[in-house]
Design an enzyme around this catalytic site. Structure first.
Site, PDB file in Angstrom:
ATOM      1  N   ARG A  85      -6.346 -47.538 -72.048  1.00  0.00           N
ATOM      2  CA  ARG A  85      -5.960 -47.431 -70.636  1.00  0.00           C
ATOM      3  C   ARG A  85      -6.377 -48.684 -69.859  1.00  0.00           C
ATOM      4  O   ARG A  85      -6.778 -48.595 -68.686  1.00  0.00           O
ATOM      5  CB  ARG A  85      -6.561 -46.191 -69.972  1.00  0.00           C
ATOM      6  CG  ARG A  85      -6.393 -44.911 -70.756  1.00  0.00           C
ATOM      7  CD  ARG A  85      -4.971 -44.607 -71.115  1.00  0.00           C
ATOM      8  NE  ARG A  85      -4.862 -43.343 -71.856  1.00  0.00           N
ATOM      9  CZ  ARG A  85      -3.711 -42.889 -72.347  1.00  0.00           C
ATOM     10  NH1 ARG A  85      -2.591 -43.586 -72.234  1.00  0.00           N
ATOM     11  NH2 ARG A  85      -3.676 -41.743 -72.979  1.00  0.00           N
TER      12      ARG A  85
ATOM     13  N   LYS B 278     -18.673 -38.340 -75.501  1.00  0.00           N
ATOM     14  CA  LYS B 278     -17.497 -37.463 -75.371  1.00  0.00           C
ATOM     15  C   LYS B 278     -17.468 -36.615 -76.635  1.00  0.00           C
ATOM     16  O   LYS B 278     -17.283 -37.151 -77.733  1.00  0.00           O
ATOM     17  CB  LYS B 278     -16.237 -38.317 -75.256  1.00  0.00           C
ATOM     18  CG  LYS B 278     -14.924 -37.545 -75.297  1.00  0.00           C
ATOM     19  CD  LYS B 278     -13.733 -38.493 -75.107  1.00  0.00           C
ATOM     20  CE  LYS B 278     -12.409 -37.748 -75.163  1.00  0.00           C
ATOM     21  NZ  LYS B 278     -11.250 -38.655 -74.906  1.00  0.00           N
TER      22      LYS B 278
ATOM     23  N   GLU C 123     -10.431 -33.894 -77.229  1.00  0.00           N
ATOM     24  CA  GLU C 123      -9.351 -34.775 -77.680  1.00  0.00           C
ATOM     25  C   GLU C 123      -9.659 -35.393 -79.042  1.00  0.00           C
ATOM     26  O   GLU C 123      -9.486 -36.588 -79.265  1.00  0.00           O
ATOM     27  CB  GLU C 123      -9.081 -35.856 -76.631  1.00  0.00           C
ATOM     28  CG  GLU C 123      -8.671 -35.265 -75.289  1.00  0.00           C
ATOM     29  CD  GLU C 123      -8.341 -36.311 -74.222  1.00  0.00           C
ATOM     30  OE1 GLU C 123      -8.835 -37.447 -74.318  1.00  0.00           O
ATOM     31  OE2 GLU C 123      -7.592 -35.960 -73.304  1.00  0.00           O
TER      32      GLU C 123
ATOM     33  N   ARG D  55      -5.886 -25.302 -68.453  1.00  0.00           N
ATOM     34  CA  ARG D  55      -6.785 -26.424 -68.728  1.00  0.00           C
ATOM     35  C   ARG D  55      -7.728 -26.713 -67.563  1.00  0.00           C
ATOM     36  O   ARG D  55      -8.854 -27.162 -67.775  1.00  0.00           O
ATOM     37  CB  ARG D  55      -5.910 -27.642 -69.042  1.00  0.00           C
ATOM     38  CG  ARG D  55      -6.637 -28.934 -69.106  1.00  0.00           C
ATOM     39  CD  ARG D  55      -5.679 -30.016 -69.566  1.00  0.00           C
ATOM     40  NE  ARG D  55      -6.290 -31.314 -69.396  1.00  0.00           N
ATOM     41  CZ  ARG D  55      -5.671 -32.458 -69.651  1.00  0.00           C
ATOM     42  NH1 ARG D  55      -4.436 -32.462 -70.092  1.00  0.00           N
ATOM     43  NH2 ARG D  55      -6.296 -33.591 -69.487  1.00  0.00           N
TER      44      ARG D  55
ATOM     45  N   ASP E 260      -7.426 -34.453 -64.799  1.00  0.00           N
ATOM     46  CA  ASP E 260      -7.603 -35.767 -65.413  1.00  0.00           C
ATOM     47  C   ASP E 260      -7.194 -36.906 -64.488  1.00  0.00           C
ATOM     48  O   ASP E 260      -6.131 -37.504 -64.695  1.00  0.00           O
ATOM     49  CB  ASP E 260      -6.792 -35.829 -66.720  1.00  0.00           C
ATOM     50  CG  ASP E 260      -7.204 -37.014 -67.579  1.00  0.00           C
ATOM     51  OD1 ASP E 260      -8.182 -37.689 -67.224  1.00  0.00           O
ATOM     52  OD2 ASP E 260      -6.543 -37.260 -68.602  1.00  0.00           O
TER      53      ASP E 260
ATOM     54  N   GLU F  79      -4.908 -45.707 -64.646  1.00  0.00           N
ATOM     55  CA  GLU F  79      -4.100 -44.993 -65.636  1.00  0.00           C
ATOM     56  C   GLU F  79      -2.997 -44.162 -64.983  1.00  0.00           C
ATOM     57  O   GLU F  79      -1.849 -44.187 -65.429  1.00  0.00           O
ATOM     58  CB  GLU F  79      -5.004 -44.087 -66.484  1.00  0.00           C
ATOM     59  CG  GLU F  79      -4.216 -43.239 -67.461  1.00  0.00           C
ATOM     60  CD  GLU F  79      -5.095 -42.364 -68.343  1.00  0.00           C
ATOM     61  OE1 GLU F  79      -6.328 -42.402 -68.191  1.00  0.00           O
ATOM     62  OE2 GLU F  79      -4.532 -41.647 -69.194  1.00  0.00           O
TER      63      GLU F  79
HETATM   64  C1  BDP Z   1      -7.668 -39.562 -70.296  1.00  0.00           C
HETATM   65  C2  BDP Z   1      -7.130 -40.737 -71.038  1.00  0.00           C
HETATM   66  C3  BDP Z   1      -7.681 -40.900 -72.408  1.00  0.00           C
HETATM   67  C4  BDP Z   1      -9.191 -40.791 -72.368  1.00  0.00           C
HETATM   68  C5  BDP Z   1      -9.597 -39.494 -71.710  1.00  0.00           C
HETATM   69  C6  BDP Z   1     -11.098 -39.395 -71.482  1.00  0.00           C
HETATM   70  O1  BDP Z   1      -5.720 -40.587 -71.086  1.00  0.00           O
HETATM   71  O2  BDP Z   1      -7.247 -42.144 -72.903  1.00  0.00           O
HETATM   72  O3  BDP Z   1      -9.723 -40.877 -73.635  1.00  0.00           O
HETATM   73  O4  BDP Z   1      -9.030 -39.411 -70.427  1.00  0.00           O
HETATM   74  O5  BDP Z   1     -11.501 -39.479 -70.322  1.00  0.00           O
HETATM   75  O6  BDP Z   1      -7.443 -39.787 -68.933  1.00  0.00           O
HETATM   76  O7  BDP Z   1     -11.847 -39.210 -72.415  1.00  0.00           O
END
Ligand code: BDP
Length: 680
Positions: free
Chosen positions: A154, A275, A279, A329, A358, A386
């Site tokens: 990003r 994190k 994801e 979500r 997000d 982003e």
């Molecule tokens: C989202 C992004 C992604 C990030 C994720 C995050 O699209 O690339 O890895 O957040 O914050 O906004 O971990």
């Protein structure tokens, strides 16, 4: 140490030599007292360079030095305010006092910002202290170039300033320049690798430590501590263990040894950013443990060394809503974390994105920030654009962040977000009442681009972020004005006026041509979230939905009939959002599914609002092109050309947004635009 830019092509951002002229023309006494460490050396070097360039004089003195014969005295003294500085003017001398060299550096830049005004009439002491103790930037930089995400995830400003050719750069002079910029706005923490930790980057924690130390050496003189993003699976990936289970003694020993090695190499290392279970990143769920178990595992390894874990609350199952569209979500972070309040060790800070989804241009504030009074919290913002135009669009985010930080979220609207994350009185309902604060953090927008940020005007976002993290009550338009003055010192007054025209309300303009009324996520998944794709996520497994049909649009997140998300808020917000009559227009479609003919507080119907705001916003953006063209010759040529090129793209993209969104709503609703404007 103050480095000059390696390449004359690198734009000096808000610290060109001319911005230091008012200070540099003065006779300056620097007295570092007992704090002559690396930050003290930076203060001396800044003043030395400025005075050499602008005809002033530097004296490095001590406690006994008289202020006579000086215009400016910068002094470390024990009575200076904790973490901050005091500036006064007495007998024609400007005096800055701080308890340590870091405070003095921040005071020095306060004088730079004030310019000649710092040397006017005598005035009583004015004290400045940061509200948040940790003011951090996270870099989503990879060492390797990722096939889809590129090198900086990003990132819209070229490659990484830290890494090239599969390793930490040999020549880190851009990092030194960056550190100077950050120190000048009070940032004091930087995480130097992506929160999505791939195998190569994971190794920074072990094999890469000597290189991390080289980076830390460049941040330290500017009062900035270095952090690493680490993989929760490190004991397996790096250590060859068979598990990363927090309850396993070998895993605990592995992390303790890893932390020992880090601090043996970098004694003032800040800590880890994590994190986990998000994801695709590994986390404690794999072992049947919760996130307090996971965070405390790392915290206990760091604790003997004074390090902190920034544990992200961005935890959700990205396929969950796809499997079952009745789930939501937006609820995920609260559902995962609120029950864990009180379980985190004292050196864990829970890092919470400002909204529940997000980083959309408009979201309600995350209810997690109100739900965890016994946990240290940090709010996470996104400086990289982003979802706000990829640094191709002018979108000054200061006003958004100012709203976020000033939002009175806590029960009975008693405390705003800035106070909550700063641990200011009233928030800490713990028995001892004195848990330390968390902080403010954000994803950086910087790369190896000659203007740092791709779009030169996006530098203002980095600047405003640092300044707001120091003082969330600052007026974002005044901060923009400050940035303009520092970046274009001595420029024709038309430069300032035009930049205000383009930038002051540019976030609201961006919102007005993109997704309406808080619904969010109408971005194109195939273009990395750039440009419109109204149904782009409607049927995707990553889905966030708007549920548009022939009758209406919006997500019902009420307690009465929807997902119940509104019930995660304390009063009065729970009631405010639950009720159509009180839900603010700009968040209407985030909380409610309404017919197209629903009348907003503004008096317009939803569908007419969509038609009007998109059309008006494109007219605004189009007017910026000529306004900017008129500055030709009044700002550096390369910068002028870069902004002009991006404005053309912004007009194209905003038009695409306007036409797709207007057409989509017309086709779904069958309601014509009451103004008679054509719909394509
Ligand atoms: C989202 C992004 C992604 C990030 C994720 C995050 O699209 O690339 O890895 O957040 O914050 O906004 O971990």
């Amino acid at each position: 140490m103050v480095s000059a830019s390696t390449s004359p092509r690198v734009h000096p951002a808000w610290l060109p030599d001319a911005a230091l002229a008012p200070l540099g023309a003065r006779r300056v006494l620097v007295d570092l007292g007992r704090d002559a460490g690396p930050v003290g050396a930076t203060v001396v070097e800044e003043v030395r360079r400025a005075t050499a360039a602008h005809g002033g004089a530097l004296t490095v003195g001590d406690d006994a030095s008289s202020t006579d014969g000086h215009d400016l005295v910068l002094r470390v003294a024990p009575d200076g305010p904790d973490h901050g500085f005091t500036r006064l003017r007495t007998g024609g001398v400007t005096v800055v006092v701080a308890p340590d060299a870091t405070g003095l550096l921040h005071g020095l830049h306060d004088v730079v910002r004030a310019g000649d005004a710092a040397f006017g009439a005598d005035h009583a002491p004015v004290t400045s202290r940061p509200v948040a103790p940790v003011r951090m930037l996270d870099h989503w930089d990879n060492i390797d170039v990722h096939p889809v995400m590129g090198q900086v995830e990003r990132g819209y400003a070229g490659g990484s300033i830290f890494y090239a050719d599969g390793r930490v750069r040999e020549d880190l002079s851009r990092v030194a320049d960056y550190a100077r910029l950050l120190g000048s706005i009070g940032i004091n923490a930087v995480a130097i690798n992506n929160v999505n930790v791939h195998r190569t980057e994971a190794r920074l924690l072990t094999d890469g430590l000597a290189d991390v130390a080289r980076v830390a050496d460049l941040f330290r003189p500017h009062g900035v501590r270095t952090y690493l993003s680490v993989s929760f699976a490190s004991p397996v990936v790096l250590g060859g263990l068979t598990t990363s289970d927090p309850a396993d003694p070998d895993v605990q020993a592995w992390w303790a040894a890893a932390a020992d090695r880090v601090y043996a190499t970098i004694p003032d290392f800040g800590g880890f950013v994590v994190k986990a279970d998000s994801e695709g990143q590994p986390g404690p769920f794999a072992y049947g443990r919760d996130h307090a178990d996971g965070a405390n595992l790392l915290a206990r390894a760091l604790r003997p060394h004074g390090g902190t874990v920034f544990w992200r609350a961005f935890v959700y199952n990205h396929e969950q809503d796809w499997r079952d569209r009745r789930t939501d979500r937006a609820r995920a972070a609260y559902d995962h974390f609120a029950p864990l309040d009180g379980r985190f060790d004292e050196n864990v800070v829970l890092q919470v994105k400002y909204g529940p989804i997000d980083f959309q241009p408009r979201e309600p504030i995350s209810p997690v920030l109100a739900a965890m009074p016994r946990t240290r919290l940090a709010v996470e913002l996104q400086v990289t654009q982003e979802y706000t135009g990829h640094q191709k669009h002018v979108c000054y985010l200061g006003p958004l962040w100012s709203q976020v930080l000033g939002f009175p979220l806590a029960e009975d609207a008693t405390r705003d977000v800035a106070r909550i994350v700063s641990g200011l009185p009233g928030h800490r309902d713990t028995p001892s009442g004195d848990l330390p604060a968390g902080g403010i953090t954000a994803v950086s927008n910087v790369g190896d681009d000659e203007f740092w940020t791709g779009h030169p005007l996006a530098q203002a976002n980095l600047y405003a972020y640092g300044r707001l993290a120091w003082n969330p009550e600052a007026d974002p338009v005044e901060l923009l004005d400050e940035w303009i003055g520092l970046t274009f010192p001595g420029a024709d007054p038309r430069v300032r006026a035009t930049l205000h025209t383009l930038m002051d309300d540019s976030w609201l303009t961006y919102e007005a041509y993109t997704a309406p009324l808080g619904v969010g996520f109408m971005v194109d998944p195939g273009r990395g979230h750039y440009g419109p794709n109204v149904d782009g996520y409607e049927y995707s497994k990553w889905g966030t939905y708007h549920f548009a049909d022939r009758d209406g649009i919006g997500v019902d997140r009420t307690v009465a009939t929807g997902t119940g998300y509104a019930g995660q808020y304390p009063s009065p917000w729970r009631e405010t959002y639950e009720d159509l009559a009180t839900c603010p227009d700009e968040l209407l479609l985030f909380f409610h599914h309404v017919p197209y003919g629903h009348v907003l507080h503004s008096g317009k119907t939803v569908v007419q609002h969509v038609y009007d705001s998109r059309a008006d916003a494109v007219d605004v953006v189009t007017s910026w092109v000529d306004a900017w063209a008129a500055l030709d010759g009044l700002v550096p040529d390369g910068l002028h050309a870069r902004v002009a090129e991006r404005l053309d793209e912004q007009v194209r993209s905003a038009t695409e947004w306007r036409d797709q969104v207007r057409t989509y709503f017309f086709r779904k609703s069958g309601v014509p635009d009451a103004t008679g404007r054509p719909i394509y």
